[in-house]
Design a protein around this motif. Structure first.
Motif, PDB file in Angstrom:
ATOM      1  N   SER A 172       0.820  -1.202   0.000  1.00 46.75           N
ATOM      2  CA  SER A 172       0.000   0.000   0.000  1.00 46.75           C
ATOM      3  C   SER A 172       0.858   1.259   0.000  1.00 46.75           C
ATOM      4  N   GLY A 173       2.051   1.146   0.591  1.00 50.63           N
ATOM      5  CA  GLY A 173       2.935   2.301   0.633  1.00 50.63           C
ATOM      6  C   GLY A 173       2.321   3.448   1.424  1.00 50.63           C
ATOM      7  N   TRP A 174       2.763   4.654   1.115  1.00 54.44           N
ATOM      8  CA  TRP A 174       2.192   5.844   1.745  1.00 54.44           C
ATOM      9  C   TRP A 174       1.943   6.878   0.664  1.00 54.44           C
ATOM     10  N   GLU A 175       0.672   7.040   0.298  1.00 54.08           N
ATOM     11  CA  GLU A 175       0.257   8.017  -0.701  1.00 54.08           C
ATOM     12  C   GLU A 175       1.094   7.902  -1.969  1.00 54.08           C
ATOM     13  N   GLY A 176       1.263   6.655  -2.426  1.00 55.53           N
ATOM     14  CA  GLY A 176       1.947   6.406  -3.686  1.00 55.53           C
ATOM     15  C   GLY A 176       3.440   6.206  -3.598  1.00 55.53           C
ATOM     16  N   SER A 177       4.009   6.268  -2.397  1.00 60.11           N
ATOM     17  CA  SER A 177       5.458   6.111  -2.259  1.00 60.11           C
ATOM     18  C   SER A 177       5.799   4.835  -1.491  1.00 60.11           C
ATOM     19  N   TYR A 178       7.077   4.511  -1.480  1.00 57.88           N
ATOM     20  CA  TYR A 178       7.616   3.281  -0.886  1.00 57.88           C
ATOM     21  C   TYR A 178       7.427   3.250   0.630  1.00 57.88           C
ATOM     22  N   SER A 179       7.204   2.043   1.164  1.00 61.99           N
ATOM     23  CA  SER A 179       7.155   1.884   2.623  1.00 61.99           C
ATOM     24  C   SER A 179       7.957   0.660   3.046  1.00 61.99           C
ATOM     25  N   LEU A 180       8.787   0.839   4.053  1.00 58.82           N
ATOM     26  CA  LEU A 180       9.611  -0.256   4.565  1.00 58.82           C
ATOM     27  C   LEU A 180       8.768  -1.401   5.103  1.00 58.82           C
ATOM     28  N   GLU A 181       7.713  -1.065   5.872  1.00 56.64           N
ATOM     29  CA  GLU A 181       6.967  -2.103   6.576  1.00 56.64           C
ATOM     30  C   GLU A 181       6.233  -3.043   5.627  1.00 56.64           C
ATOM     31  N   ASP A 182       5.702  -2.522   4.525  1.00 58.11           N
ATOM     32  CA  ASP A 182       5.000  -3.378   3.573  1.00 58.11           C
ATOM     33  C   ASP A 182       5.987  -4.244   2.786  1.00 58.11           C
ATOM     34  N   THR A 183       7.124  -3.657   2.461  1.00 64.12           N
ATOM     35  CA  THR A 183       8.136  -4.413   1.723  1.00 64.12           C
ATOM     36  C   THR A 183       8.701  -5.551   2.564  1.00 64.12           C
ATOM     37  N   VAL A 184       8.955  -5.298   3.848  1.00 62.49           N
ATOM     38  CA  VAL A 184       9.498  -6.368   4.691  1.00 62.49           C
ATOM     39  C   VAL A 184       8.466  -7.472   4.884  1.00 62.49           C
ATOM     40  N   CYS A 185       7.176  -7.131   4.872  1.00 62.66           N
ATOM     41  CA  CYS A 185       6.138  -8.150   4.972  1.00 62.66           C
ATOM     42  C   CYS A 185       6.115  -9.026   3.721  1.00 62.66           C
ATOM     43  N   ALA A 186       6.227  -8.396   2.561  1.00 61.36           N
ATOM     44  CA  ALA A 186       6.311  -9.183   1.325  1.00 61.36           C
ATOM     45  C   ALA A 186       7.505 -10.130   1.388  1.00 61.36           C
ATOM     46  N   GLY A 187       8.621  -9.629   1.890  1.00 57.97           N
ATOM     47  CA  GLY A 187       9.800 -10.472   2.032  1.00 57.97           C
ATOM     48  C   GLY A 187       9.602 -11.602   3.019  1.00 57.97           C
ATOM     49  N   ALA A 188       8.813 -11.352   4.067  1.00 53.01           N
ATOM     50  CA  ALA A 188       8.530 -12.398   5.054  1.00 53.01           C
ATOM     51  C   ALA A 188       7.712 -13.528   4.438  1.00 53.01           C
ATOM     52  N   VAL A 189       6.743 -13.172   3.596  1.00 56.44           N
ATOM     53  CA  VAL A 189       5.956 -14.199   2.905  1.00 56.44           C
ATOM     54  C   VAL A 189       6.855 -15.006   1.971  1.00 56.44           C
ATOM     55  N   ILE A 190       7.684 -14.314   1.222  1.00 54.75           N
ATOM     56  CA  ILE A 190       8.612 -15.003   0.319  1.00 54.75           C
ATOM     57  C   ILE A 190       9.510 -15.946   1.096  1.00 54.75           C
ATOM     58  N   ASP A 191      10.020 -15.504   2.232  1.00 56.82           N
ATOM     59  CA  ASP A 191      10.912 -16.348   3.021  1.00 56.82           C
ATOM     60  C   ASP A 191      10.210 -17.617   3.494  1.00 56.82           C
ATOM     61  N   GLY A 192       8.954 -17.484   3.887  1.00 59.41           N
ATOM     62  CA  GLY A 192       8.199 -18.659   4.305  1.00 59.41           C
ATOM     63  C   GLY A 192       7.956 -19.648   3.180  1.00 59.41           C
ATOM     64  N   LEU A 193       7.918 -19.136   1.959  1.00 57.64           N
ATOM     65  CA  LEU A 193       7.669 -19.992   0.790  1.00 57.64           C
ATOM     66  C   LEU A 193       8.941 -20.599   0.212  1.00 57.64           C
ATOM     67  N   PRO A 226      11.134 -22.860   0.834  1.00 57.35           N
ATOM     68  CA  PRO A 226      11.343 -24.300   0.657  1.00 57.35           C
ATOM     69  C   PRO A 226      10.599 -24.907  -0.526  1.00 57.35           C
ATOM     70  N   VAL A 227       9.554 -24.238  -1.013  1.00 56.99           N
ATOM     71  CA  VAL A 227       8.764 -24.821  -2.114  1.00 56.99           C
ATOM     72  C   VAL A 227       8.854 -24.001  -3.397  1.00 56.99           C
ATOM     73  N   LEU A 228       9.632 -22.931  -3.407  1.00 57.49           N
ATOM     74  CA  LEU A 228       9.724 -22.099  -4.602  1.00 57.49           C
ATOM     75  C   LEU A 228      10.714 -22.677  -5.614  1.00 57.49           C
ATOM     76  N   PRO A 229      10.418 -22.545  -6.898  1.00 58.92           N
ATOM     77  CA  PRO A 229      11.381 -22.967  -7.923  1.00 58.92           C
ATOM     78  C   PRO A 229      12.561 -22.002  -7.991  1.00 58.92           C
ATOM     79  N   LYS A 230      13.589 -22.374  -8.721  1.00 56.94           N
ATOM     80  CA  LYS A 230      14.772 -21.519  -8.827  1.00 56.94           C
ATOM     81  C   LYS A 230      14.450 -20.187  -9.500  1.00 56.94           C
ATOM     82  N   ASP A 231      13.474 -20.188 -10.391  1.00 58.15           N
ATOM     83  CA  ASP A 231      13.134 -18.964 -11.122  1.00 58.15           C
ATOM     84  C   ASP A 231      11.892 -18.284 -10.530  1.00 58.15           C
ATOM     85  N   TRP A 232      11.800 -18.238  -9.197  1.00 54.47           N
ATOM     86  CA  TRP A 232      10.619 -17.689  -8.530  1.00 54.47           C
ATOM     87  C   TRP A 232      10.527 -16.174  -8.650  1.00 54.47           C
TER      88      TRP A 232
END
Length: 244
Positions: free
Chosen positions: A146-167, A169-175
């Motif tokens: 969601s960012g902040w009024e169209g700009s980058y946000s640390l908290e949302d990006t780190v959450c996306a990274g947390a989901v990726i990290d949890g995945l 073990p099952v992600l392909p090499k070209d994820w």
């Protein structure tokens, strides 16, 4: 699965490109949504426009609705609650529809709602989202900060990274769907043991601290404490999908 990350709703491309889209607004909309649905809320209806929220919610009896309106971190006049995960208790929301409009999070949901599979993620329900994606195995996934009024946000990006990290073990090499996804994962790996500190340093975290919302900030930094995923039943309306 191939994952792309977008730092703001405005960056999200044509909806037809993706099998699944995930809205993220850690501070605080998607954190509030998963907490409300876990507390027994009937559903969440998201609005970009506050006037539309007010008009639509008038069609519901007062004891069957909760109006949540927030701009700039503050509750809007005419609403029942602000955008706080700590306010959506069972007493406040059980059995009721939440009519919700926030500065950033509901804009992201509005942008991605044409996608076939839409859900929301926060740090609090990260593991539930990971388990859901492992089960469903969508091909192309977009995580939209969601960012902040169209700009980058640390908290949302780190959450996306947390989901990726949890995945991982099952992600392909070209994820990697884009470079942003790789950067998001690297950010989480760097800060995984001090997410509270990261959120305090983020610009919106600073804004909430200035408004006295320290408790909200501390809660939103907690990882894997909510088992419920808000998932879109029809465009703009989310219901609970509970893990386990």
């Amino acid at each position: 699965m191939k994952i792309s990350v977008y730092h703001a709703p405005e960056e999200f491309p044509t909806a037809g490109t993706f099998d699944c889209a995930i809205a993220i607004d850690v501070l605080r909309a998607t954190t509030t949504m998963c907490c409300a649905l876990e507390a027994g809320a009937d559903s969440v209806q998201a609005f970009s426009d506050l006037d539309e929220l007010m008009t639509t919610s008038e069609e519901w009896a007062a004891d069957k609705r909760v109006r949540i309106g927030e701009r700039g971190g503050k509750m809007m006049p005419g609403c029942d609650l602000g955008n706080s995960p700590l306010e959506v208790t069972r007493d406040a929301v059980a059995g009721r529809r939440l009519f919700m409009s926030t500065t950033n999070g509901t804009r992201a949901l509005n942008k991605i709602k044409p996608v076939t599979m839409v859900l929301t993620a926060a740090l609090t329900n990260r593991q539930a989202v990971v388990d859901f994606l492992k089960d469903e195995q969508p091909g192309a996934i977009a995580m939209v900060s969601s960012g902040w009024e169209g700009s980058y946000s640390l908290e949302d990006t780190v959450c996306a990274g947390a989901v990726i990290d949890g995945l991982m073990p099952v992600l392909p090499k070209d994820w990697m769907g884009n470079d942003e996804a790789v950067a998001a994962h690297a950010l989480f790996v760097q800060w995984r043991d001090s997410l509270d500190v990261l959120l305090q340093q983020a610009s919106h975290g600073q804004r909430l601290l200035g408004l006295g919302n320290t408790a909200d900030l501390e809660f939103c930094a907690k990882l894997d404490i909510v088992n419920t995923i808000p998932i879109q039943r029809e465009p703009g309306i989310l219901i609970a999908h509970a893990r386990g």
